[in-house]
Design an enzyme around this catalytic site. Sequence first.
Site, mmCIF file in Angstrom:
data_model
loop_
_atom_site.group_PDB
_atom_site.id
_atom_site.type_symbol
_atom_site.label_atom_id
_atom_site.label_comp_id
_atom_site.label_asym_id
_atom_site.label_seq_id
_atom_site.Cartn_x
_atom_site.Cartn_y
_atom_site.Cartn_z
ATOM 1 N N ASP A 60 0.675 -19.196 0.373
ATOM 2 C CA ASP A 60 -0.445 -18.130 0.834
ATOM 3 C C ASP A 60 -0.975 -17.494 -0.657
ATOM 4 O O ASP A 60 -1.196 -16.135 -0.702
ATOM 5 C CB ASP A 60 0.506 -16.958 1.480
ATOM 6 C CG ASP A 60 -0.471 -16.145 2.333
ATOM 7 O OD1 ASP A 60 -1.512 -16.472 2.476
ATOM 8 O OD2 ASP A 60 -0.079 -15.058 2.427
ATOM 9 N N GLY B 58 1.284 -1.236 0.462
ATOM 10 C CA GLY B 58 0.678 -2.497 0.813
ATOM 11 C C GLY B 58 1.684 -2.877 2.259
ATOM 12 O O GLY B 58 2.496 -2.483 2.467
ATOM 13 N N ARG B 59 0.935 -3.989 2.781
ATOM 14 C CA ARG B 59 1.564 -4.563 4.028
ATOM 15 C C ARG B 59 1.009 -6.026 3.884
ATOM 16 O O ARG B 59 0.006 -6.399 3.582
ATOM 17 C CB ARG B 59 1.386 -3.826 5.079
ATOM 18 C CG ARG B 59 0.098 -3.770 5.569
ATOM 19 C CD ARG B 59 -0.047 -2.992 7.003
ATOM 20 N NE ARG B 59 0.455 -1.530 6.927
ATOM 21 C CZ ARG B 59 1.136 -1.166 8.112
ATOM 22 N NH1 ARG B 59 0.932 -1.942 9.013
ATOM 23 N NH2 ARG B 59 1.822 -0.116 8.167
ATOM 24 N N GLY B 60 1.908 -6.914 4.539
ATOM 25 C CA GLY B 60 1.637 -8.343 4.560
ATOM 26 C C GLY B 60 2.480 -8.904 5.935
ATOM 27 O O GLY B 60 3.381 -8.488 6.621
ATOM 28 N N LYS C 96 9.893 -3.965 -1.103
ATOM 29 C CA LYS C 96 9.588 -4.524 0.018
ATOM 30 C C LYS C 96 10.454 -4.495 1.033
ATOM 31 O O LYS C 96 11.654 -5.283 0.813
ATOM 32 C CB LYS C 96 8.979 -6.267 -0.208
ATOM 33 C CG LYS C 96 8.317 -6.754 1.044
ATOM 34 C CD LYS C 96 8.313 -8.331 0.726
ATOM 35 C CE LYS C 96 7.471 -8.717 -0.159
ATOM 36 N NZ LYS C 96 7.347 -10.053 -0.259
#
Length: 795
Positions: free
Chosen positions: A631, A517-519, A538
């Site tokens: 968010d 995942g990425r954000g 992360k």
Amino acid sequence: MKHKAIIFSSFSLLPLIFSPCFSFASSDVLLRGSSLSVEKHDSDTLSSPDKTFTCGFYGLGGNAYWFSIWFANSSDRTVIWTANRDKPANGRGSKVTLRGTGALAVTDADGSVVWEAHTTSTDACSLELLNSGNLVLRGPHRRKLWQSFHHPTDTLLPTQLLTKKNKLVSYLKGGEFHSGYFNLYFDHDNVLRLMYDGPDISSLYWPNPHFNVSTNGRTNDNSSRVAVLDETGHFQSSDRFQFNASDRGLRIKRRLTLDHDGNLRLYSLDDQSGLWIVTWQALPAQCIVHGICGRNGICVHTPEPRCTCPPGYEMQEPSDWHEGCKPKFNFTCSKPRDVEFLALPNTDYYGFNAVKNNNASFNFCRQTCLDSCSCLGFIYVESQRWCWTKSSLFNGYQVPSFPGTLHLKLPISIVASLEPIHNGSAPECSAARDQLLVDTSYGTIGKRVRWAYLYGFASAFGAVEILIFFSGWWILFRKRDVHCIVEDGYAAITSQFRRFNYDELKRATRNFKVEIGRGASGLVYKGVLADRRVVAVKRLGDVYHEEEVFWAEVRTIGKINHMNLMRTWGFCCEGKHKLLVYEYVENRSLDKHLFCGDVIEWRERFRIALGTAKGLAYLHHECLEWVIHCDVKPENILLDKTFEPKIADFGLAKLLQRDGANTQFSCVRGTKGYLAPEWALNLPITVKVDVYSYGVTVLEIVRGIRLSNWVMEKAGNEEQEAELTVFIREMKRRYQCGEDWGIEDLVDERLKGQYSRKQAGVLLEIGVTCLEEDRNKRPTMDSIVNQLLEVDDEP
């Protein structure tokens, strides 16, 4: 051991050899007919085979001794079990004996029994202490007749069961073994609870008594009552409550203790120093514990808890806050003109509501208290028009998170004399009294409250001095390159975390090979720790290179523990490397299932909406300070193997005071399409921005498509308009015109009609109300949880 080493003649040994009691001989086994003497308490002891635990007489100075079990290698010889906790034995002539009758008893100097192990058998052969810390009375063929694990005091050890038949009871205060006022036990509804059981009242305080069982993440839908801490540091209860030690793993000595201050804490032993480290605790804010300041007392969060008496009251017993405070006046049924109300902002007393009104004016609430001789004051929350009058003042606390004001009922003569009273306050109480803020909006004015301004100025001046001191301290230690971690600060901030080193996480992720995942906050990689736990690591982005930003994230996560929030197991901070270690969630994020891939059935969708609401309600209402996620979107809602939702990335959150109407962010946080209007209008940011984002997410759960796409092309490409705006406008038009919602046209057609019409209607209504432009018209997350729970069982 002198007294345990029993020398048998050849004749006396024969019956034992041919007895079913005969087994191996050991100096660490107390045989039938033997005793331990209090006079030789240093040498007359039993030890576990691995020498971790010791059992014998334990003294705290003076002439009082207790038959106890303690950790032999801890620096303070920490006691984990006591037989005669409320009846200490005399320092001379007392002993513990495994009698010829098979009874285990502690006797005082005069021979009287102060404690006895109750068994139904008289065939006891030996007493031994196991490596687990369990003291066992064995019968023929080594059968267990009695064991200390079935009779815990204040501590639970790994593999020791807590059941409906036993409970933990705290010690009265530090350094003494007498039974205290706090209990951990299974209630009649099968839920594990903490209760203050004092001389005057009994009051539940954990889990949150304001919420029902389901909202607290528990269940009472079971007939069993059992909880256990395993050897890796994982605790699990039959009511679905569970947690992990921040240093989870094998070969660590641990204990779960209900401390004398009413908080339940898990401790791990540092083998080198012999000191205990807190690796989990039930309550992040000590003032949540009931009864710690006694009747009429108020616990003030400063941020360390301090007890104080409200104006017009004084300590009942100067050396014991459990005795609380007593009034300095005789409260009779005075005429209204002889009574005055003193306002104490952010102050509440839990329970004892004589009158409760959820839509009352301030004057109505005030008059109701004036008309009642038994009313001692009232709580008023102006923003919600909530009113509670108080018949008794128990479990008082003052924290910034409480939005109401206590209006204390006092004789006018007491109010008039408050200034000289406070100027002469006792030294041991002055620090706490300075924190007890007094508001004069509805009460005394002028000279009567000049002391409040005087103490307010003194407090402000002191705060400035402290700020200057710690600023200098910080600069000094930065020069010494403590950089990411000062040991004391680390211990305080990260009590629920384990600190990983960078090489360890590099190995776990195989050099950050598998990206999952990425954000905006960084990239996430899959990893496997040395203890075989699968984790998500992360790697934080450039924004976290500033230490202050990183520590803000760590502090936020360290205060949070809920089944619908992604669990965090630790962090790494080495130079430029800043990483967070999370639990690995098997079914990825909600968007992967909602907008592509296999169709999520309706029951799972509703559970996801409910679980997400519970997690946000915890962030908004249960934490000591408000936590804004900022968010909320399907990408940040992860699904475990049972499709239970877990909110991720709450480390981006903003912590603020609950009265923080002027909260400002340095930049917009969140994702287009889920952003509340406040961001664009540059208005103060509150938790209502999360409510707005939740509304968008809920509508997407129902519809099964992206409503948050920022724009959509209309006919002829002449105009672009947000798809969400079009959808909401049409929904409001139908509602205002009295038309049917047309649920069949709104629910994801891939479900082929397999859904609950009532649940879908409630979710659509919640979604629309969450998207009100006026944030004051949006519901709160706890009210949303209650709405959803009302239809949870609908077919």
